[in-house]
Design a protein around this motif. Structure first.
Motif, short mmCIF file in Angstrom:
data_model
loop_
_atom_site.label_atom_id
_atom_site.label_comp_id
_atom_site.label_asym_id
_atom_site.label_seq_id
_atom_site.Cartn_x
_atom_site.Cartn_y
_atom_site.Cartn_z
N GLU A 216 -9.72 -16.63 1.21
CA GLU A 216 -10.94 -17.00 1.92
C GLU A 216 -11.24 -16.10 3.11
OE1 GLU A 216 -10.77 -21.14 2.84
OE2 GLU A 216 -10.78 -21.75 0.72
N GLY A 217 -10.28 -15.28 3.53
CA GLY A 217 -10.53 -14.35 4.62
C GLY A 217 -11.18 -13.05 4.17
N LEU A 218 -11.41 -12.88 2.88
CA LEU A 218 -12.04 -11.67 2.37
C LEU A 218 -13.55 -11.76 2.53
CD1 LEU A 218 -11.73 -8.96 0.85
CD2 LEU A 218 -11.89 -10.26 -1.28
N THR A 219 -14.16 -10.70 3.07
CA THR A 219 -15.61 -10.68 3.30
C THR A 219 -16.23 -9.44 2.64
OG1 THR A 219 -15.55 -9.35 5.32
CG2 THR A 219 -15.12 -11.71 5.55
N ASP A 220 -17.53 -9.30 2.82
CA ASP A 220 -18.24 -8.12 2.31
C ASP A 220 -17.67 -6.83 2.90
OD1 ASP A 220 -19.86 -9.71 0.79
OD2 ASP A 220 -21.53 -9.71 2.20
N HIS A 221 -17.18 -6.91 4.12
CA HIS A 221 -16.63 -5.72 4.76
C HIS A 221 -15.42 -5.19 3.98
CE1 HIS A 221 -15.89 -2.93 8.02
NE2 HIS A 221 -14.65 -3.38 8.18
N GLY A 222 -14.51 -6.07 3.63
CA GLY A 222 -13.35 -5.67 2.85
C GLY A 222 -13.74 -5.23 1.45
N LEU A 223 -14.71 -5.92 0.87
CA LEU A 223 -15.16 -5.56 -0.48
C LEU A 223 -15.80 -4.18 -0.48
CD1 LEU A 223 -14.95 -7.10 -3.11
CD2 LEU A 223 -17.30 -7.89 -2.80
N GLY A 224 -16.48 -3.84 0.59
CA GLY A 224 -17.08 -2.51 0.70
C GLY A 224 -16.02 -1.41 0.76
N HIS A 225 -14.94 -1.64 1.55
CA HIS A 225 -13.84 -0.67 1.60
C HIS A 225 -13.23 -0.49 0.21
CE1 HIS A 225 -13.18 0.50 5.78
NE2 HIS A 225 -13.56 -0.73 6.15
N VAL B 268 -4.73 -1.60 1.08
CA VAL B 268 -4.57 -1.32 -0.35
C VAL B 268 -5.64 -0.35 -0.83
CG1 VAL B 268 -4.64 -2.34 -2.66
CG2 VAL B 268 -3.41 -3.50 -0.82
N ALA B 269 -6.88 -0.59 -0.41
CA ALA B 269 -7.99 0.27 -0.85
C ALA B 269 -7.78 1.72 -0.39
CB ALA B 269 -9.31 -0.27 -0.32
N ARG B 270 -7.29 1.88 0.81
CA ARG B 270 -7.16 3.23 1.38
C ARG B 270 -6.07 4.04 0.69
NH1 ARG B 270 -5.94 4.63 7.80
NH2 ARG B 270 -5.86 6.91 7.54
N TYR B 271 -4.93 3.39 0.38
CA TYR B 271 -3.78 4.14 -0.11
C TYR B 271 -3.55 4.00 -1.62
CZ TYR B 271 -2.61 4.69 4.81
OH TYR B 271 -2.65 5.01 6.14
N CYS B 272 -4.31 3.16 -2.29
CA CYS B 272 -4.13 2.97 -3.74
C CYS B 272 -5.45 3.24 -4.46
CB CYS B 272 -3.65 1.56 -4.05
SG CYS B 272 -2.12 1.11 -3.20
N PRO B 273 -5.91 4.47 -4.47
CA PRO B 273 -7.24 4.77 -5.01
C PRO B 273 -7.34 4.61 -6.53
CG PRO B 273 -6.08 6.80 -4.49
CD PRO B 273 -5.23 5.68 -3.97
N ALA C 90 0.82 -1.21 0.00
CA ALA C 90 0.00 0.00 0.00
C ALA C 90 0.85 1.27 0.00
CB ALA C 90 -0.93 0.00 1.21
N ARG C 91 2.12 1.15 0.38
CA ARG C 91 3.01 2.31 0.37
C ARG C 91 3.35 2.75 -1.05
NH1 ARG C 91 7.88 0.77 4.26
NH2 ARG C 91 8.55 2.86 3.61
N LEU C 92 3.01 1.92 -2.05
CA LEU C 92 3.18 2.33 -3.45
C LEU C 92 2.16 3.40 -3.82
CD1 LEU C 92 3.79 -1.21 -5.00
CD2 LEU C 92 5.50 0.57 -4.59
N GLU C 93 1.13 3.48 -3.03
CA GLU C 93 0.10 4.52 -3.10
C GLU C 93 -0.49 4.68 -4.50
OE1 GLU C 93 1.94 7.96 -1.33
OE2 GLU C 93 1.66 7.15 0.70
N GLY C 94 -0.55 5.90 -4.99
CA GLY C 94 -1.33 6.18 -6.19
C GLY C 94 -0.79 5.59 -7.47
N ARG C 95 0.41 5.00 -7.47
CA ARG C 95 0.98 4.47 -8.70
C ARG C 95 0.46 3.08 -9.04
NH1 ARG C 95 4.66 6.98 -5.63
NH2 ARG C 95 5.75 8.79 -6.47
#
Length: 476
Positions: free
Chosen positions: A372-381, A356-361, A331-336
């Motif tokens: 398998e640990g990905l849920t609707d919560h992460g998909l919403g972010h 990743v979602a927060r820093y790589c828009p 995520a530190r790669l940010e906008g690139r």
């Protein structure tokens, strides 16, 4: 005219009697007398083609050299009786063939579309064709093919011929593709490093006899090298300059290598220290593929984010030791960052995806299949923070359901490709929300999902250009 970018140095051959000639211009890679290789050749436009002389039998291949047509006493065929006139000679006496009436620039245009093996054959037709076929403008690219091909010998012969006008170096050759030539060794790469200083693209995928030392030599002697494919080279553990090259560099340049595209998928010996060395030497990386490198951990990604801030595409699929802390470094790669694949990385959860979602828009592509640990919560972010998302694969994520799809439909209306394969919690409600809002959808994979035919028909009505991949026999 432009250089030919798709040369192929194939395995098909001519009659074995041509072996009697011996001047330094290369002919072809010929099969043995009994049979020829059955491996398909890659044509100049990138499609698979099969030679009519190929058979199912595999045979050892050998490099052959031929004389300049019409030069010296060996120009006459050794088998042709004295005084015998062939049909070709009688036809030539009646006048030139239509193709010989073409001016040189037109023939060069034709030759520019030929694969390397065919170009070598053309060089044997006549003295004029010989000179045209070896025009430097036709030799910016060479492709070798065939598992049993003597790739080292082929490289040595070709570079020797191409270096004749500029002793010791070939200044025109920029691309060499030898992927799948399993008999390629360090010797072949040493020849390229010594003779081809202008090399910009090298592909040796599947050449498992290549080692670190030869790769170091290539990157040290070819300063313009930008594209390097080492996928499946299991002996390669890192990329660095040779000690001699490092001492010659000015301090202002450091030990930087100009590579921007690097594929080290299936390099099973690559470890964190190796990736640290790669990152510190290749700060210009924009495309990095590390699929199926089982020894990499989260620590390696810290060095990547520190030294390679320009990475736009990153694939970490099947790197099973990577987890959420690794994605925090990514995520530190940010906008690139535009492309990210973490498929089948079981330690990744909503936490890593949220980083990743927060820093790589500006993320356009995410492959999280099998996480398998990905849920609707992460998909919403992801949906709220990456509204420009174009392609998403969350197949085999059993905790993704209609709630997550509704978030996607609300915030990612430009979505074009979506895979939900084997998402057991997805139903028609989520698909209807997607179809009503994501009108640009072009591909939807709902194989092994419990969705009704009516929901699929709704998608088809609202997304007319969408290809639906499904396993529902009632929908047609």
């Amino acid at each position: 005219m432009g250089a030919n970018n798709g040369k192929q140095y194939g395995s098909e051959g001519l009659d074995s009697s041509t072996r009697t000639l011996s001047t330094p211009s290369p002919g072809l890679i010929l099969p043995s007398k009994s049979s020829s290789l059955s491996s398909p050749a890659l044509s100049s436009n990138g499609h698979d083609t099969h030679s009519s002389s190929s058979s199912s039998a595999r045979a050892e291949t050998s490099a052959v050299v031929h004389a300049t047509p019409g030069a010296g006493p060996h120009a006459r065929s050794a088998r042709q009786p004295k005084g015998h006139h062939s049909s070709s000679s009688s036809s030539s006496s009646s006048g030139p063939s239509p193709i010989d009436l073409l001016p040189d620039h037109a023939l060069l245009q034709v030759f520019a579309h030929l694969p390397t093996n065919q170009l070598c054959r053309c060089a044997r037709v006549s003295r004029r064709w010989y000179n045209l076929a070896w025009d430097p403008r036709l030799w910016s690219s060479i492709r070798l093919s065939g598992e049993l091909l003597h790739a080292d010998r082929a490289i040595r012969i070709l570079t020797h011929r191409l270096c004749q006008d500029t002793p010791s170096v070939c200044l025109t050759l920029e691309t060499v593709v030898v992927s799948g030539c399993k008999r390629l060794t360090d010797r072949g790469l040493y020849v390229l490093a010594r003779c081809c200083p202008e090399l910009r693209r090298l592909e040796v995928a599947g050449c498992y006899n290549v080692s670190n030392e030869a790769v170091f030599e290539v990157v040290s002697r070819c300063p313009n090298l930008e594209h390097l494919n080492l996928a499946g080279c299991s002996k390669v553990t890192c990329i660095s300059l040779t000690e001699e090259a490092s001492l010659q560099l000015a301090p202002v340049h450091g030990q930087q290598i100009s590579i921007s595209f690097l594929d080290m998928s299936d390099c099973l010996s690559l470890e964190d220290e190796g990736l640290r060395i790669i990152a510190s030497h290749c700060p210009r990386l924009t495309h990095l593929y590390l699929r199926r490198c089982p020894r990499l951990t989260d620590e390696s990604l810290r060095h990547l984010a520190l030294h390679c801030p320009s990475v736009r595409e990153l694939s970490l699929s099947d790197c099973r030791l990577l987890g959420d802390f690794g994605l925090r470094e990514v995520a530190r790669l940010e906008g690139r960052l535009r492309y990210l694949s973490v498929a089948h990385c079981p330690r990744i959860t909503d936490v890593g995806v949220r980083y990743v979602a927060r820093y790589c828009p500006r993320l356009r592509y995410l492959n999280a299949r099998g996480c398998e640990g990905l849920t609707d919560h992460g998909l919403g972010h992801l949906a709220r923070s990456c509204p420009k998302l174009k392609s998403l694969d969350v197949g085999k994520c059993p905790l993704v359901s209609d709630g997550g799809l509704e978030q996607l439909a609300l915030y990612c209306q430009g979505l074009r490709r979506l895979s939900l394969r084997a998402c057991e919690s997805v139903s028609g409600r989520g698909l209807r929300a997607l179809a009503a809002n994501c009108c640009e959808l072009q591909l939807l994979n709902v194989q092994d999902c419990e969705v009704s035919p009516e929901a699929l028909r709704f998608v088809r009505r609202h997304c007319r250009r969408c290809v639906i991949e499904h396993t529902n026999p009632a929908f047609y």
